[in-house]
Design a protein around this motif. Structure first.
Motif, mmCIF file in Angstrom:
data_model
loop_
_atom_site.group_PDB
_atom_site.id
_atom_site.type_symbol
_atom_site.label_atom_id
_atom_site.label_comp_id
_atom_site.label_asym_id
_atom_site.label_seq_id
_atom_site.Cartn_x
_atom_site.Cartn_y
_atom_site.Cartn_z
ATOM 1 N N LEU A 98 27.447 -8.985 34.494
ATOM 2 C CA LEU A 98 26.587 -8.672 35.591
ATOM 3 C C LEU A 98 25.990 -7.512 35.800
ATOM 4 O O LEU A 98 24.844 -7.171 36.144
ATOM 5 N N VAL A 99 26.956 -6.371 35.704
ATOM 6 C CA VAL A 99 26.330 -5.178 35.609
ATOM 7 C C VAL A 99 25.159 -4.852 34.610
ATOM 8 O O VAL A 99 23.955 -4.294 35.028
ATOM 9 N N MET A 102 21.992 -6.488 35.877
ATOM 10 C CA MET A 102 21.447 -6.209 37.159
ATOM 11 C C MET A 102 21.055 -4.618 36.905
ATOM 12 O O MET A 102 20.910 -4.087 38.015
ATOM 13 N N LYS A 103 21.038 -4.212 35.567
ATOM 14 C CA LYS A 103 20.878 -2.894 35.437
ATOM 15 C C LYS A 103 19.358 -2.434 36.125
ATOM 16 O O LYS A 103 18.422 -2.852 36.030
ATOM 17 N N CYS A 105 18.848 -2.816 39.337
ATOM 18 C CA CYS A 105 18.718 -3.796 40.719
ATOM 19 C C CYS A 105 20.172 -3.860 41.197
ATOM 20 O O CYS A 105 20.149 -4.813 42.112
ATOM 21 N N GLU A 106 21.079 -3.191 40.769
ATOM 22 C CA GLU A 106 22.416 -3.459 41.650
ATOM 23 C C GLU A 106 22.270 -3.489 43.245
ATOM 24 O O GLU A 106 23.266 -4.039 43.727
ATOM 25 N N TRP A 108 20.589 -4.646 45.015
ATOM 26 C CA TRP A 108 20.322 -6.108 45.890
ATOM 27 C C TRP A 108 21.605 -6.838 45.929
ATOM 28 O O TRP A 108 21.857 -7.843 46.801
ATOM 29 N N ILE A 109 22.433 -6.369 45.377
ATOM 30 C CA ILE A 109 24.000 -7.055 45.527
ATOM 31 C C ILE A 109 24.449 -6.916 47.004
ATOM 32 O O ILE A 109 25.033 -7.909 47.608
ATOM 33 N N VAL A 140 31.968 -4.021 40.798
ATOM 34 C CA VAL A 140 30.629 -4.002 40.385
ATOM 35 C C VAL A 140 30.049 -2.909 40.919
ATOM 36 O O VAL A 140 29.276 -2.431 40.290
ATOM 37 N N LEU A 141 30.110 -2.700 42.495
ATOM 38 C CA LEU A 141 29.322 -1.355 42.953
ATOM 39 C C LEU A 141 29.821 -0.281 42.293
ATOM 40 O O LEU A 141 29.025 0.980 42.465
ATOM 41 N N ALA A 144 27.936 0.489 39.385
ATOM 42 C CA ALA A 144 26.540 0.814 39.536
ATOM 43 C C ALA A 144 26.533 2.456 40.168
ATOM 44 O O ALA A 144 25.096 2.696 40.321
ATOM 45 N N ARG A 217 24.883 7.535 46.258
ATOM 46 C CA ARG A 217 24.680 7.381 44.788
ATOM 47 C C ARG A 217 23.862 8.627 44.465
ATOM 48 O O ARG A 217 23.700 9.215 43.182
#
Length: 506
Positions: A98-99, A102-103, A105-106, A108-109, A140-141, A144, A217
């Protein structure tokens, strides 16, 4: 002269268990102040209520286990379910995939997760169901470039804001409407304005969390957790050497995602939307296919027990896809449940506070004492006072359904005697206030469980989220003020002074 350096004292909040036990002890001490408790007689002539004792301090969490056994079973089974997936390394492989996908575009999670959880909160009171998802979304986050608090706020405020802006949530709206005893008042009365409020609050919550995520971030030092960055990366980060995302793991992750989709699907009251298919299907199976199932309720009316059974089945199916033996399955399931046991303890300790409040009579005494004076206020004044009244009382009665069942037999007629139709707006005020407190109160089982599983201190959480919390409070006050200007009516009842006191309080 040898001067020893003194270690600088730094205040540190105690654990969730100590905080909750301390609150319970404080309530017990208060119960000995004359006039704070109430006694009553049951059908057998036994006198109940009155002050609590020291033994009750330790009995309360045990009663909390008893009262929340369905939620605790659900969480333990979810932990076991997740333990199976982790042991098979499907979660690491799936998250890593998933990471990569969604590179860039994380971000949007966050809105996707928050919106979906908010839908669950506003329709059926989604809360405890999110607990098992914290490790997944945190990983996941974190990968990211966001911090752990980003994931916690996305989950907690997603479902929490949904509960604040409840539209059909049966644990808030339905219980309150039924308890009020007002003719023609239903769970759909005032639903349009509640839906508008939910959309606005959800949009505001998503905007804040996205802003916070981008901020930390871009400048990691602005995160309250920056000094523990290495700890959280070691605890939740995905390993560099990710396992292969092969066919078996793809099938496992597909079942994993479909299980949670099915869980949400099973809790929505489809028959209330004019879709009786699932009720009819259940009756058909019960009559003609007893070998499949007999003692179960229709989809849309499932409780935590049915959902727990479903996830138990799902864990077996997942284990069979990559079977490593019965002993391995049992050990993995137990290990997953053990990892989440602390969450169950927090829920039991928090629920124990309600046990003391109810059995001492403090709950009804407090509510009845404050309800009558507000009947002298005008429509807008009444709603505003009721809102702050709900905020204060929700600290000691965090259970939305328990609170509603206690307060609305009294306050429902009071509101309707102030202005016809005002009870509906009072229910909205209750939903707003109780939902807000359940996001910030140390007595909230969901909040303390979330902080426990994500290993975040209460102080760090408040430091990051206080602007959003203040914004929600201000927004709900404005929305309530506008709501009092909208036409909502149903048949009036006699003034509060002429009604029978439903709790027989003197």
């Amino acid at each position: 002269m040898d001067v020893k350096s003194k270690k600088k004292f730094k205040f540190k909040l105690p654990t969730a268990f100590t905080i909750l036990l301390g609150i319970t002890l404080l309530i017990i001490i208060i119960s000995w102040i004359p006039g704070t408790t109430q006694t009553w007689t049951d059908a057998d002539g036994k006198v109940l209520g009155g002050p609590a004792g020291i033994f009750d301090l330790f009995l309360a969490p045990m009663q909390g286990f008893k009262d929340k056994v369905d939620v605790i079973v659900f969480i333990l089974v979810l932990g076991g379910f997740l333990g199976i997936i982790i042991q098979l390394k499907a979660l690491d492989a799936g998250i890593g995939r998933l990471v990569v996908k969604m590179k860039g575009c994380e971000i949007w999670i966050i809105p996707i997760v928050m919106f979906l959880f908010s839908v669950g909160g506003t329709t059926y009171g989604m809360g405890e169901e999110t607990i098992a998802l914290y490790p997944v979304i945190i990983s996941v986050l974190l990968a990211a470039g966001f911090d752990v608090l980003t994931a916690v706020m996305a989950i907690l405020f997603g479902a929490g804001i949904g509960c604040i802006g409840s539209t059909l949530n049966p644990f808030v709206i339905q219980v309150a409407a039924d308890s009020a005893g007002i003719p023609d008042l239903t769970s759909t009365t005032g639903i349009i304005w509640r839906a508008v409020s939910w959309v606005l609050l959800t949009a505001g919550g998503i905007s804040f969390v996205v802003w916070y995520a981008l901020r930390v971030r871009r400048t990691p030092g602005k995160s309250p957790l920056f000094d523990k960055k290495d700890f959280y990366e070691a605890e939740f980060a995905i390993v560099d050497d990710l396992p292969e995302y092969n066919g078996k793991r793809k099938a496992i992750m597909a079942i994993f995602m479909l299980s949670f989709i099915f869980m949400i699907f099973s809790l929505i009251g489809w028959d209330k939307f004019g879709i009786p298919f699932f009720v009819n299907f259940t009756e058909l199976v019960s009559k003609h296919a007893l070998f499949i199932a007999h003692f179960f309720t229709p989809l849309g009316q499932w409780s935590f027990m049915e959902i727990s059974a479903f996830f138990f089945i799902a864990s077996i199916i997942i284990a069979l896809i990559n079977w490593k033996g019965e002993e391995n399955y049992v050990n993995s399931f137990i290990s997953g449940s053990a990892d989440i046991l602390s969450v169950c303890l927090v829920i039991a300790f928090a629920t124990g506070i309600g046990f003391i409040m109810t059995n001492t009579g403090m709950q009804t005494k407090l509510i009845s004492g404050l309800s009558a004076p507000v009947s002298k206020l005008g429509r807008t004044g009444f709603i505003m006072v009721a809102f702050f009244f709900f905020l204060i009382i929700s600290f000691v009665i965090p259970s939305s359904s328990g609170f509603a069942q206690t307060v609305f037999p009294i306050l429902g007629p009071v509101a309707n005697s102030v202005a016809v139709g005002l009870t509906s707006e009072t229910i909205t005020a209750f939903s707003f206030a109780n939902g807000i407190i359940n996001l910030i109160s140390p007595t909230s089982a969901i909040l303390m469980a979330a902080l426990s599983i994500s290993k975040i201190s209460y102080g760090s959480f408040m430091k990051a989220s206080w602007p959003l919390i203040v914004g929600i409070v201000v927004a709900t006050i404005i929305l309530l003020g506008i709501g009092t200007l909208l036409p909502i009516s149903y048949p009036a009842v006699a003034p509060f002074s002429e009604t029978i006191n439903p709790l027989n309080l003197n």
